[in-house]
Design a protein around this motif. Structure first.
Motif, PDB file in Angstrom:
ATOM      1  N   ASP A 175       0.860  -1.181   0.000  1.00  0.00           N
ATOM      2  CA  ASP A 175       0.000   0.000   0.000  1.00  0.00           C
ATOM      3  C   ASP A 175       0.899   1.234   0.000  1.00  0.00           C
ATOM      4  O   ASP A 175       2.108   1.119   0.178  1.00  0.00           O
ATOM      5  N   TRP A 176       0.298   2.404  -0.204  1.00  0.00           N
ATOM      6  CA  TRP A 176       1.061   3.649  -0.195  1.00  0.00           C
ATOM      7  C   TRP A 176       0.137   4.822   0.115  1.00  0.00           C
ATOM      8  O   TRP A 176      -0.928   4.951  -0.477  1.00  0.00           O
ATOM      9  N   ASP A 177       0.531   5.645   1.060  1.00  0.00           N
ATOM     10  CA  ASP A 177      -0.170   6.885   1.393  1.00  0.00           C
ATOM     11  C   ASP A 177       0.818   7.756   2.153  1.00  0.00           C
ATOM     12  O   ASP A 177       1.021   7.583   3.344  1.00  0.00           O
ATOM     13  N   ASN A 178       1.456   8.680   1.448  1.00  0.00           N
ATOM     14  CA  ASN A 178       2.438   9.527   2.115  1.00  0.00           C
ATOM     15  C   ASN A 178       1.872  10.883   2.533  1.00  0.00           C
ATOM     16  O   ASN A 178       2.619  11.808   2.810  1.00  0.00           O
ATOM     17  N   SER A 179       0.540  10.992   2.612  1.00  0.00           N
ATOM     18  CA  SER A 179      -0.068  12.259   3.031  1.00  0.00           C
ATOM     19  C   SER A 179       0.270  12.647   4.470  1.00  0.00           C
ATOM     20  O   SER A 179       0.420  13.840   4.749  1.00  0.00           O
ATOM     21  N   PRO A 180       0.441  11.722   5.429  1.00  0.00           N
ATOM     22  CA  PRO A 180       0.838  12.153   6.772  1.00  0.00           C
ATOM     23  C   PRO A 180       2.217  12.828   6.794  1.00  0.00           C
ATOM     24  O   PRO A 180       2.460  13.731   7.576  1.00  0.00           O
ATOM     25  N   ARG A 181       3.088  12.390   5.918  1.00  0.00           N
ATOM     26  CA  ARG A 181       4.438  12.938   5.897  1.00  0.00           C
ATOM     27  C   ARG A 181       4.533  14.202   5.051  1.00  0.00           C
ATOM     28  O   ARG A 181       5.221  15.152   5.415  1.00  0.00           O
ATOM     29  N   LYS A 182       3.845  14.219   3.927  1.00  0.00           N
ATOM     30  CA  LYS A 182       4.021  15.328   2.988  1.00  0.00           C
ATOM     31  C   LYS A 182       2.944  16.400   3.078  1.00  0.00           C
ATOM     32  O   LYS A 182       3.158  17.506   2.633  1.00  0.00           O
ATOM     33  N   SER A 183       1.797  16.084   3.557  1.00  0.00           N
ATOM     34  CA  SER A 183       0.627  16.964   3.681  1.00  0.00           C
ATOM     35  C   SER A 183       0.144  17.518   2.343  1.00  0.00           C
ATOM     36  O   SER A 183      -1.028  17.622   2.112  1.00  0.00           O
ATOM     37  N   TRP A 197       8.733  -2.974   5.433  1.00  0.00           N
ATOM     38  CA  TRP A 197       8.335  -3.668   6.653  1.00  0.00           C
ATOM     39  C   TRP A 197       7.525  -2.749   7.562  1.00  0.00           C
ATOM     40  O   TRP A 197       6.457  -3.110   8.038  1.00  0.00           O
ATOM     41  N   ASN A 198       8.024  -1.536   7.827  1.00  0.00           N
ATOM     42  CA  ASN A 198       7.333  -0.681   8.796  1.00  0.00           C
ATOM     43  C   ASN A 198       7.412   0.806   8.452  1.00  0.00           C
ATOM     44  O   ASN A 198       7.689   1.634   9.296  1.00  0.00           O
ATOM     45  N   ALA A 205       3.150   2.177   3.891  1.00  0.00           N
ATOM     46  CA  ALA A 205       3.778   1.037   3.216  1.00  0.00           C
ATOM     47  C   ALA A 205       4.388   0.137   4.284  1.00  0.00           C
ATOM     48  O   ALA A 205       5.539   0.297   4.650  1.00  0.00           O
ATOM     49  N   TYR A 206       3.586  -0.765   4.803  1.00  0.00           N
ATOM     50  CA  TYR A 206       4.112  -1.629   5.852  1.00  0.00           C
ATOM     51  C   TYR A 206       3.461  -3.001   5.802  1.00  0.00           C
ATOM     52  O   TYR A 206       2.293  -3.149   5.489  1.00  0.00           O
ATOM     53  N   LEU A 207       4.282  -4.007   6.069  1.00  0.00           N
ATOM     54  CA  LEU A 207       3.816  -5.384   6.156  1.00  0.00           C
ATOM     55  C   LEU A 207       3.519  -5.776   7.601  1.00  0.00           C
ATOM     56  O   LEU A 207       2.813  -6.744   7.857  1.00  0.00           O
ATOM     57  N   GLU A 208       4.076  -5.023   8.523  1.00  0.00           N
ATOM     58  CA  GLU A 208       3.921  -5.302   9.936  1.00  0.00           C
ATOM     59  C   GLU A 208       2.436  -5.426  10.292  1.00  0.00           C
ATOM     60  O   GLU A 208       1.621  -4.657   9.802  1.00  0.00           O
ATOM     61  N   PRO A 209       2.084  -6.379  11.140  1.00  0.00           N
ATOM     62  CA  PRO A 209       0.676  -6.540  11.530  1.00  0.00           C
ATOM     63  C   PRO A 209       0.113  -5.263  12.156  1.00  0.00           C
ATOM     64  O   PRO A 209       0.812  -4.538  12.851  1.00  0.00           O
TER      65      PRO A 209
END
Length: 128
Positions: free
Chosen positions: A48-56, A94-95, A101-105
């Motif tokens: 998955d991918w969503d960089n809105s928290p980091r980039k705004s 991974w995290n 973008a994370y596989l971590e549960p």
């Protein structure tokens, strides 16, 4: 190019694109159809991918991602890797929580993304 679903603009602040929503399925289609790959190629993918928290602003958000889709797409990618003799598949990440973008549960998907990789490996990429 990515099948862009939507673009929003933040004109008053002059920051440019606030958000680009891209199709998860369209990007996976491109990954799976990429040509001219051989045994020296390391295939890559993402859950998955969503960089809105980091980039705004100027962020990219995948639409339509799910553990079930990742499962099916990853099996196809594993078959492709086997067919071309690629030694590994690189998965982002991974995290990388700030970019979705994370596989971590997590609470939403539990172990579903990790289970998808395990299932693909155990089935050797063959759909049931």
């Amino acid at each position: 190019m990515i099948d862009f679903v939507n673009r929003k603009f933040l004109l008053p602040r002059g920051k440019g694109i606030v958000m680009t929503k891209a199709s998860y399925d369209a990007l996976w289609d491109r990954i799976l159809k990429r040509e001219n790959q051989d045994s020296s190629t390391f295939l890559g993918c993402f859950c998955d991918w969503d960089n809105s928290p980091r980039k705004s602003y100027n962020s990219i958000i995948m639409q339509g991602a799910s553990a079930q889709k990742f499962n099916a797409y990853f099996k196809r990618l594993l078959r492709k890797a086997q067919n071309i003799g690629s030694p590994m598949i690189v998965i982002n990440a991974w995290n990388e929580w700030a970019e979705g973008a994370y596989l971590e549960p997590d609470e939403k998907n539990g172990y579903a993304f990790l289970e998808a990789i395990k299932e693909a490996k155990e089935s050797r990429g063959i759909e049931k």
